[in-house]
Scaffold this motif. Structure first.
Motif, short mmCIF file in Angstrom:
data_model
loop_
_atom_site.label_atom_id
_atom_site.label_comp_id
_atom_site.label_asym_id
_atom_site.label_seq_id
_atom_site.Cartn_x
_atom_site.Cartn_y
_atom_site.Cartn_z
N ASP A 157 0.70 -1.18 0.14
CA ASP A 157 0.11 -0.14 -0.13
C ASP A 157 0.75 1.45 0.19
N GLU A 158 1.98 1.20 0.77
CA GLU A 158 3.00 2.15 0.76
C GLU A 158 4.26 1.78 0.45
N ILE A 159 5.27 2.15 -0.33
CA ILE A 159 6.66 1.94 -0.32
C ILE A 159 6.98 2.98 0.40
N HIS A 160 8.15 2.54 1.51
CA HIS A 160 8.93 3.21 2.27
C HIS A 160 10.24 3.49 2.00
N TYR A 161 10.91 2.28 1.64
CA TYR A 161 12.51 2.14 1.36
C TYR A 161 12.67 1.39 0.22
N LEU A 162 13.48 2.12 -0.76
CA LEU A 162 13.76 1.31 -2.00
C LEU A 162 15.11 1.44 -2.15
N ASP A 163 15.86 0.23 -2.39
CA ASP A 163 17.26 0.23 -2.77
C ASP A 163 17.43 -0.68 -3.90
N ILE A 164 18.15 -0.13 -5.06
CA ILE A 164 18.25 -0.70 -6.17
C ILE A 164 19.78 -1.32 -6.53
N VAL A 165 19.80 -2.64 -6.57
CA VAL A 165 21.11 -3.21 -6.28
C VAL A 165 21.56 -3.77 -7.66
N ASP A 166 22.85 -3.56 -7.91
CA ASP A 166 23.30 -3.95 -9.21
C ASP A 166 24.67 -4.71 -9.17
N CYS A 167 24.88 -5.94 -9.29
CA CYS A 167 26.10 -6.70 -9.11
C CYS A 167 26.35 -7.24 -10.47
N CYS A 307 15.64 -5.04 -7.08
CA CYS A 307 15.16 -4.20 -6.10
C CYS A 307 14.72 -4.51 -4.81
N ARG A 308 15.50 -4.12 -3.54
CA ARG A 308 14.99 -4.40 -2.32
C ARG A 308 14.11 -3.41 -1.71
N ILE A 309 12.64 -3.61 -1.44
CA ILE A 309 11.61 -2.75 -1.10
C ILE A 309 11.20 -3.26 0.55
N ARG A 310 11.14 -2.21 1.03
CA ARG A 310 10.47 -2.29 2.53
C ARG A 310 9.44 -1.27 2.57
N GLY A 311 7.98 -1.64 2.98
CA GLY A 311 6.85 -0.91 3.08
C GLY A 311 5.56 -1.42 3.75
N GLY A 315 -1.26 -2.03 6.87
CA GLY A 315 -0.86 -1.81 8.27
C GLY A 315 0.21 -2.52 8.54
N GLU A 316 0.85 -3.47 7.80
CA GLU A 316 1.82 -4.46 8.57
C GLU A 316 3.09 -4.05 7.65
N GLU A 317 4.20 -4.00 8.19
CA GLU A 317 5.73 -3.87 7.60
C GLU A 317 5.88 -5.17 6.83
N HIS A 318 6.37 -5.33 5.59
CA HIS A 318 6.93 -6.43 4.82
C HIS A 318 8.25 -5.85 3.89
N THR A 319 8.96 -6.99 3.81
CA THR A 319 10.10 -6.71 2.65
C THR A 319 9.97 -7.32 1.68
N TYR A 320 10.60 -7.05 0.29
CA TYR A 320 10.39 -7.78 -0.86
C TYR A 320 11.59 -7.44 -1.59
N TYR A 321 12.12 -8.55 -2.11
CA TYR A 321 13.22 -8.55 -3.05
C TYR A 321 12.85 -9.12 -4.44
N ILE A 322 13.17 -8.45 -5.22
CA ILE A 322 12.74 -9.08 -6.72
C ILE A 322 14.02 -8.76 -7.59
N TYR A 323 14.72 -9.87 -8.29
CA TYR A 323 15.74 -9.53 -9.01
C TYR A 323 16.00 -10.71 -10.26
N ASN A 324 16.75 -10.34 -11.17
CA ASN A 324 17.22 -11.22 -12.19
C ASN A 324 18.59 -11.43 -12.02
N ASN A 325 19.05 -12.76 -12.35
CA ASN A 325 20.51 -13.14 -12.62
C ASN A 325 20.64 -13.42 -13.90
#
Length: 397
Positions: A157-167, A307-311, A315-325
């Motif tokens: 419902d709300e994204i609070h923290y977004l970190d885009i990670v590129d390795c 993308c590593r996302i927290r939001g 009403g509950e906080e969750h984390t989510y990581y979506i990626y491609n190798n």
């Protein structure tokens, strides 16, 4: 369904041309154009489809571009030339009534600085012309924005923290080489870092902030905070974001070479007088470094971008990581290019495909997160960039 013109003949353009050719139900006619026609002809030969047309064009000149567009009459231009040329190509598209797409935002040639303001300023003109312009449709920017839009649509419902990670955990067996245009790559990395927090932009010294992050199937890699253009559009379109950052990995050998290049003045974009002519040190360096297009054959390992996302959800906080190798060797086997080119060229094709299909088509100038992410996500799985998800795991950030 549609005629496409690809402008550019580097590694990304090569991948995009291969993928466009693999989807003839959408792309009925293909042309590749660049400053050097022989490079376009080489791509056609590698693909093995003599029906693909080629042309010579100098993308610095609107009239020259317009002449080509009026002659070929494409429905969309995929701009895979240099970021300096974005505005001239957009002008030509407006002049000739052609839809537009690129993978990186505009950057003035004489200033190492990039932002979306120059291209966003075209919004009204594209609206009035009834044309679509899709900005930043590579991987990052590009897929990173689509991942964020997908997370916002389905999981938050709300994204609070977004970190885009590129390795990039690959090894090209060169002492020093860049994975895309050396001039653009070095300008980007040597700029000051920047991230968004609590409604304002915070500037850092180049590569000042870094920490080890663990990447799937790769392990821990030292990751450095950079300024990256998609952060600018994502915090605009998702105002609940409290902090947004971009991280990229670099090996110590690469950074040592980079420091030497800077210390001896070879990263400079200021012209100097040499043998009676003006030369730009960074452009000269580009001429002597390995060509990114030639790295694929001996490239081992893989990339991991996500993308590593927290939001909040309900009403509950969750984390989510979506990626491609993406495997360098698999990319090379399919297209003759390494994974960095592959991960940019495939999304460029998908964006153009969705525009031609009418799924990503509306008058104006848009970033990828302005569109429905679902059809794009479906095509990523079909076209060679399958994605993985981790729910409520440790984001490390």
């Amino acid at each position: 369904m549609g005629k496409v013109l690809i402008i550019g003949a580097g590694g990304v353009a090569t991948v995009a041309a291969h993928k466009v050719n693999q989807n003839p139900d959408v792309f009925t006619d293909i042309m590749i154009a660049s400053r050097t026609k022989a490079k376009c002809d080489a791509i056609v030969k590698a693909i093995g489809n003599p029906a693909i047309k080629t042309a010579q064009v100098d993308a610095d000149h609107v009239d020259e571009l317009a002449k080509l567009l009026n002659s070929y009459k494409p429905e969309i231009v995929i701009n895979l030339a240099l970021p300096y040329q974005d505005l001239t190509i957009m002008e030509a598209c407006l002049k000739c009534g052609v839809n537009y797409e690129d993978t990186a935002n505009y950057e003035p040639k004489d200033v190492a600085h990039f932002e979306y303001s120059w291209q966003w300023a075209y919004k009204k003109r594209f609206e009035e012309a009834g044309l679509t312009a899709i900005l930043g449709c590579g991987f990052d920017p590009g897929v990173s924005g689509v991942y964020t839009a997908y997370a916002a649509k389905h999981y938050f419902d709300e994204i609070h923290y977004l970190d885009i990670v590129d390795c990039n955990a690959g090894d090209h067996h060169q002492a020093f080489a860049t994975n895309f245009n050396p001039e653009i790559n070095i300008r980007e990395i040597t700029q000051k870092g920047q991230y968004y927090e609590d409604g304002k932009w915070i500037e850092t010294a180049p590569l000042e902030i870094h920490r080890p992050l663990t990447y799937p199937n790769i392990g821990p890699r030292e990751s450095y905070l950079l300024h990256h253009e998609e952060l600018e559009s994502l915090v605009k379109h998702y105002p609940t974001i409290k902090r947004a950052r971009f991280w990229m990995t670099f090996g110590e050998e690469y950074l040592t070479h980079l420091r030497v290049i800077q210390h001896i003045g070879m990263a400079s974009i200021e012209p100097i007088r040499y043998n009676g002519m003006d030369i730009v040190p960074l452009q000269f360096l580009k001429a002597v470094l390995p060509n990114p297009q030639d790295l694929g054959k001996n490239y081992e390992g893989e990339t991991s971008i996500g993308c590593r996302i927290r939001g909040l959800k309900n009403g509950e906080e969750h984390t989510y990581y979506i990626y491609n190798n993406c495997s360098h060797q698999a990319a090379y086997k399919e297209t003759g290019m390494q994974a960095v080119s592959y991960t940019t060229g495939v999304p460029a094709m998908i964006g153009a495909m969705l525009c031609l299909q009418g799924l990503w088509k509306k008058p104006g100038v848009w970033n990828v997160e302005d569109f429905d992410p679902d059809p794009f996500m479906e095509q990523l799985n079909r076209q060679g960039l399958p994605w993985q998800e981790v729910f409520d795991g440790n984001l490390e950030l």
